[in-house]
Write an enzyme that holds these catalytic residues in place. Structure first.
Site, short mmCIF file in Angstrom:
data_model
loop_
_atom_site.label_atom_id
_atom_site.label_comp_id
_atom_site.label_asym_id
_atom_site.label_seq_id
_atom_site.Cartn_x
_atom_site.Cartn_y
_atom_site.Cartn_z
N GLY A 47 -75.74 -69.45 5.11
CA GLY A 47 -77.07 -69.95 5.41
C GLY A 47 -77.29 -71.37 4.96
O GLY A 47 -76.39 -72.06 4.47
N THR A 49 -80.34 -74.09 3.09
CA THR A 49 -81.50 -74.14 2.21
C THR A 49 -82.26 -75.44 2.44
O THR A 49 -81.66 -76.52 2.49
CB THR A 49 -81.08 -74.04 0.74
OG1 THR A 49 -80.27 -72.86 0.56
CG2 THR A 49 -82.30 -73.93 -0.16
N ASP A 164 -72.65 -64.68 -8.39
CA ASP A 164 -72.30 -66.10 -8.22
C ASP A 164 -72.85 -66.96 -9.36
O ASP A 164 -73.44 -68.01 -9.13
CB ASP A 164 -72.81 -66.61 -6.87
CG ASP A 164 -72.06 -67.86 -6.40
OD1 ASP A 164 -70.98 -68.16 -6.96
OD2 ASP A 164 -72.55 -68.54 -5.50
#
Length: 348
Positions: A47, A49, A164
């Protein structure tokens, strides 16, 4: 200071031209009649941001829009993706009540894509701090652990694995100095699992090379996977070196970091146990690390209580009897020394 650079790379320029939000960036046109898109913050494998301004709320506060792009075209797969996204978004909304996790403001799906609207936290990431100011001290990293380990406790209590943890995903808020954990991998993993191509679904890895432990590469992350990533993050902060810059032990696969640092033995033991490749040898919970840090902090003080006076034969016999039968009286100094020896043995 804003942690995001205003300089636009070639890849970001391509995103601006090819995506709906990118084309709206810098214009007065509002996304969903509410959000003014200001700039692109970054792009990952799942994706994009954006930094945006909420034009509806008083004061027009800044927010972060995360656009997630699942690769599904089959109607059944899309329904499955929507259900997974809804579930994980609700989890993020629940976690956002913690002061060190960005609050989830809204979530929705539109035009075959998913969107998360999150609180914007101004400040620098720990990666940016280290690049600017160099390596951190042992005391700094210990304090960092004291601040972040309760966040891990909170996540794992809610059955969430971050997946992560790394310096780029740890942000120091410029207003109050608190450490904020951003960019959860949980939603990404759930969307990856909806991919129609089973080969793709089984080979997509959520995490970052060097920071993720072996079991995460095998798509079997556990709570201790976050602990490994946190330990590698501490080593990065102490050395200003990426984990990929270190050598790895040919037999164990463990990172060879000890010669790069000048830290106390007790803290080196803690870090070493955090980054063990084998799960059985690694810390299992954040609670265990907090206790180990507490012991390490008290050891120098307790060590001063150790007697250097030689024991005579009577004292030796009395000491041996004390270890066998607790009812035998033992002087306070000897009891303290015995307790410290046992504590050190447990830590090893």
């Amino acid at each position: 200071m804003n942690r995001f650079s205003q300089k636009i790379t070639n890849s970001q320029e391509s995103i601006l031209q090819q995506t709906q939000l990118g084309q709206m960036c810098g214009s007065k046109k509002l996304f969903r009649d509410r959000y003014e898109i200001l700039q692109i913050l970054g792009k990952g494998g799942f994706g994009i941001t954006f930094l945006a301004k909420d034009a509806v709320l008083p004061g027009h506060p800044l927010c972060v829009i995360k656009q997630l792009c699942p690769k599904v075209t089959n109607p059944k797969s899309w329904e499955k993706a929507c259900a997974r996204f809804e579930k994980e978004a609700r989890t993020l909304a629940q976690l956002g009540s913690h002061s060190q996790i960005p609050m989830l403001l809204d979530y929705f799906q539109a035009n075959g894509e998913f969107f998360l609207i999150q609180e914007y936290v101004p400040g620098l990431t720990l990666a940016q701090e280290v690049r600017r100011n160099g390596p951190k001290s042992e005391a700094f990293v210990k304090q960092f652990l004291q601040e972040l380990l309760p966040v891990l406790q909170y996540l794992h209590k809610h059955n969430v694995i971050h997946r992560d943890i790394k310096p780029q995903n740890l942000l120091r808020c410029e207003y109050d100095g608190r450490i904020v954990l951003i960019d959860f991998g949980a939603v990404k993993e759930q969307l990856v699992n909806t991919y129609e191509n089973s080969i793709t679904a089984n080979t997509n890895f959520i995490g970052t090379r060097g920071f993720a432990p072996p079991e995460q590469f095998s798509l079997r992350p556990v709570y201790a996977s976050d602990i490994y990533a946190l330990g590698i993050t501490c080593i990065y902060m102490l050395t200003a070196k990426s984990p990929l810059e270190f050598d790895y032990h040919p037999n164990t696969g463990e990172i060879c970091w000890q010669k790069e640092l000048n830290i106390t033995d007790s803290f080196a033991q803690i870090l070493g146990k955090m980054v063990k490749v084998t799960l059985e040898d690694r810390f299992k919970t954040a609670d265990e690390i907090i206790k180990a840090l507490s012991y390490a902090n008290y050891l120098p003080t307790l060590a001063n209580c150790l007697t250097t006076q030689k024991l005579n034969n009577k004292s030796i016999t009395q000491y041996e009897n004390y270890n066998k039968t607790p009812d035998v009286y033992m002087p306070p100094v000897a009891r303290t020394a015995n307790a410290i020896r046992k504590l050190r043995a447990r830590m090893k």
